[in-house]
Design an enzyme around this catalytic site. Structure first.
Site, PDB file in Angstrom:
ATOM      1  CE  LYS A 105      -4.449  -1.471   1.830  1.00  0.00           C
ATOM      2  NZ  LYS A 105      -5.469  -1.261   2.863  1.00  0.00           N
TER       3      LYS A 105
ATOM      4  CE  LYS B  67      -9.267 -15.142  -3.749  1.00  0.00           C
ATOM      5  NZ  LYS B  67      -8.909 -14.850  -2.394  1.00  0.00           N
TER       6      LYS B  67
ATOM      7  CE  LYS C 265     -12.527  -5.850  -1.916  1.00  0.00           C
ATOM      8  NZ  LYS C 265     -13.286  -6.009  -0.682  1.00  0.00           N
TER       9      LYS C 265
END
Ligand code: TRP
Length: 333
Positions: A115, A197, A200
């Site tokens: 991040k 995978k 989102k």
């Protein structure tokens, strides 16, 4: 604390953008957890502000997340559903646990490294101590199990280290939680790159199907799903795209792989993809309908938030008070 019932605790980002991967892999199975565990689900708005948020969006997504979890089958009578910032004990305990967490430990967290690379203009202290707030969420409820995806496992391990450290200095304070992978559900892969995978935050909109996508969008995305040059619907090594679509079809219809192979014998991929899209849209329709109804009733959602916060506070207050006493804080009441 709950008459021998084990406690399960999970935090949910207020994003509202949950995918069918989240649904089939985890959320859909959460409703059965309440038979085995006392379950807490927390919408983690305080965690969300470690990266910049548009206030109106954060507010809307907080409602949406609660509405979506309820629409997916989480019964607020059987589970405690609440919003993190409504229970101030989370941040109270986070300060205390900050003093029992090492700079070096937090520096090693891979999510912090990722991040801070992504938001290099805003590497704030909250981003750094994010896992300490998460540990506080978990430890306040004397949690036994934390259902998480693999990306959060390191944070739960750190939470265990913090709990053990605290317990060594002040015995019998916290239950030390175990991470559990919600593996009862199916693992759904990206429709564009079926070895990856479904995520989102995928930049390719066609790779991901969201729970709230409308029927046309769902069908269009499945129509574009990557398959292979074989033309036979069967589950086999190397047929990642078809395997994934079969997994989705199985998860939504309950049909076994054998049954699916027989159903599409002699038919092309086009028919199969269409059927998967239809099955997905049909299965999600009632979830979407409930979501719409819940979102139209803010007063009901707020009443649920309030009820959840009261239930959560009751437990959180007891743990915080125990911690404060052990530390030597003066308590006047
Ligand atoms: N960090 C988690 C995530 O990004 C959310 C979270 C916050 C959480 N507090 C938690 C998960 C406590 C489990 C338990 O997904």
């Amino acid at each position: 604390m709950f008459q021998d019932q084990l406690v399960s605790y999970s935090g949910v980002q207020p994003s509202g953008n949950l995918t069918i991967g989240n649904y089939l892999g985890a959320i859909r199975n959460f409703s059965s957890y309440s038979e085995k565990y006392k379950c807490f689900y927390c919408v983690v708005d305080s965690h969300a502000i470690t990266v910049r948020q548009v206030p109106a969006d954060l507010r809307r997504r907080t409602y949406e997340t609660l509405a979506l979890y309820m629409a997916c089958g989480l019964d607020p009578e059987k589970n405690t559903l609440y919003v993190q910032s409504h229970v101030h004990e989370h941040t109270d305990l986070a300060w205390i646990l900050n003093c029992f967490t090492m700079f070096g430990e937090l520096s090693r967290m891979t999510q912090f490294k990722d991040k801070s690379a992504k938001h290099s203009d805003n590497i704030n202290a909250g981003l750094f101590t994010y896992p300490v707030l998460m540990a506080s969420d978990i430890l306040l409820y004397q949690t036994d199990v934390v259902p998480v995806g693999i990306d959060q496992k390191q944070h739960v391990e750190l939470c265990r280290d913090i709990a053990n450290r605290f317990n060594q200095l002040y015995p019998d304070t916290f239950t030390v939680p175990e991470p559990i992978m919600a593996k009862s559900g199916a693992k759904i892969m990206s429709l564009a790159e079926p070895t990856k995978k479904m995520s989102k935050s995928d930049e390719n909109a066609n790779a991901v199907v969201y729970i709230l996508d409308d029927k046309d969008t769902i069908i269009r995305k499945f129509k574009r799903a990557v398959t292979d040059s074989d033309t036979c619907v069967r589950y086999a090594e190397g047929k990642d795209g078809i395997n994934n679509l079969m997994t989705v079809y199985n998860a939504f219809t309950g049909k076994t792989f054998d049954e699916i192979e027989r159903e599409f014998e002699g038919k092309g991929y086009g028919d199969f993809k269409m059927a998967v899209g239809e099955a997905c849209a049909d299965a999600l329709a009632p979830v979407q309908q409930r979501f719409k109804e819940f979102m139209a009733d803010k007063a009901m959602l707020e009443a649920q938030m309030k009820k959840g916060a009261e239930e959560a506070s009751y437990v959180a207050r007891r743990t915080l008070s125990k911690v404060q006493k052990k530390l030597g804080f003066v308590q006047v009441r």
